[in-house]
Design an enzyme around this catalytic site. Structure first.
Site, PDB file in Angstrom:
ATOM      1  CD  GLU A  51      -2.073  -3.820   4.873  1.00  7.19           C
ATOM      2  OE1 GLU A  51      -1.562  -4.795   4.533  1.00  7.19           O
ATOM      3  OE2 GLU A  51      -3.066  -3.487   4.662  1.00  7.19           O
TER       4      GLU A  51
ATOM      5  CG  HIS B 252      -1.753  -1.189   1.023  1.00  5.41           C
ATOM      6  ND1 HIS B 252      -2.713  -1.503   0.197  1.00  5.41           N
ATOM      7  CD2 HIS B 252      -1.845  -2.369   1.869  1.00  5.41           C
ATOM      8  CE1 HIS B 252      -3.363  -2.871   0.646  1.00  5.41           C
ATOM      9  NE2 HIS B 252      -2.630  -3.339   1.648  1.00  5.41           N
TER      10      HIS B 252
ATOM     11  CG  HIS C 251       0.533  -6.951   2.363  1.00  9.00           C
ATOM     12  ND1 HIS C 251      -0.258  -5.804   1.683  1.00  9.00           N
ATOM     13  CD2 HIS C 251       1.487  -7.137   1.253  1.00  9.00           C
ATOM     14  CE1 HIS C 251       0.079  -5.781   0.428  1.00  9.00           C
ATOM     15  NE2 HIS C 251       1.106  -6.580   0.143  1.00  9.00           N
TER      16      HIS C 251
ATOM     17  CD  GLU D 270      -1.994  -9.978   4.662  1.00  4.72           C
ATOM     18  OE1 GLU D 270      -1.701  -9.192   5.299  1.00  4.72           O
ATOM     19  OE2 GLU D 270      -2.255  -9.632   3.442  1.00  4.72           O
TER      20      GLU D 270
END
Length: 270
Positions: A23, A9, A78, A144
């Protein structure tokens, strides 16, 4: 070894949000720490990042850049989210790959090393058709690192020491997977601390409440810390960790800072 490091992102895309966190901020911080650890501690590692600040970058731009550069490995960092109840760590490789592929073997090593340090539930090793895994021409993995909308995971994310541990876990995995040589390796009869993680422990307690008091005391003195439960001689002890470093000199510097505030501490490599 050429590593393309991709903090997920950024810019106009904040990614997942929850508990006062975004995030895009967490992934960038972890990735920058990871780059520093690798560049400072290992030979023959060239790291290129998709972004080093809060900028917008498309998925196509990221994979095209990695492919054009000829990266050996693509690592995308992430943070997860679901409904507030899910928690833990998981990672992904492309769904079209077998469990015996080189990518899967690299991921297996990295997964093991990350789980040693991240204090998160192990949600397992998974596969998905994510763009960065499908369109990258090199071995690629996406991690993640906890659920931002889970209160317990988010409490860890807010600690810089936790983010450093997550970066260190990824670094340890990459170093093992790609057989990176450590810098300043001792020669002759000298002992080596290569690959060790030096943890600054500011107290070890049988009662969790006492450990929580120490964390609060450290916080009031400007030190971030967290509680890690350890089994010692069959008993559970609650250790207060106030930093983890790949360089012993940095750990010793933190130790002196804490002791200067009247708090006893020691360095552990277990």
């Amino acid at each position: 070894m050429k590593l393309y490091l991709d903090p997920g992102h950024g810019g106009s895309d904040p990614g997942a949000q929850g508990n006062g966190l975004r995030e895009k901020d967490l992934t960038l911080d972890i990735a920058l720490k990871l780059r520093t650890i690798l560049e400072n501690n290992y030979e023959n590692i060239d790291v290129r990042m998709s972004r080093t600040s809060d900028v917008t970058k498309s998925l196509d731009q990221r994979t095209n850049e990695a492919n054009t550069w000829g990266a050996d490995f693509y690592l995308s960092i992430h943070i997860n989210s679901f409904n507030g109840s899910a928690s833990g760590y998981e990672d992904y490789i492309y769904s079209g790959l077998s469990d015996n592929s080189a990518t899967a073997r690299y991921r297996d090593i990295i997964h093991t090393e990350v789980m040693k340090l991240n204090q998160l539930n192990n949600r397992g090793k998974k596969k998905a058709d994510f763009h960065v895994l499908r369109e990258s021409t090199m071995d690629a993995m996406l991690s993640e690192n906890g659920f931002i909308d889970n209160a317990q995971d988010a409490a860890l994310m807010k600690q810089e020491s936790w983010r450093l541990n997550v970066a260190q876990g990824h670094a340890n995995g990459i170093a093992k997977a790609f057989n990176l040589a450590a810098k300043n390796t001792p020669t002759g009869g000298e002992s080596s601390d290569r690959g060790a993680l030096f943890k600054v422990i500011a107290g070890s307690f049988k009662q969790r409440a006492n450990a929580e008091e120490r964390v609060a005391d450290l916080d009031s003195k400007g030190f971030e810390s967290f509680i890690a439960a350890s089994e010692i001689s069959g008993e559970t002890w609650y250790r207060v960790q106030a930093g983890a470093f790949s360089d012993r000199k940095n750990a010793e510097a933190r130790l002196r800072e804490i002791e200067s505030k009247g708090i006893d501490a020691f360095i552990s490599t277990d």
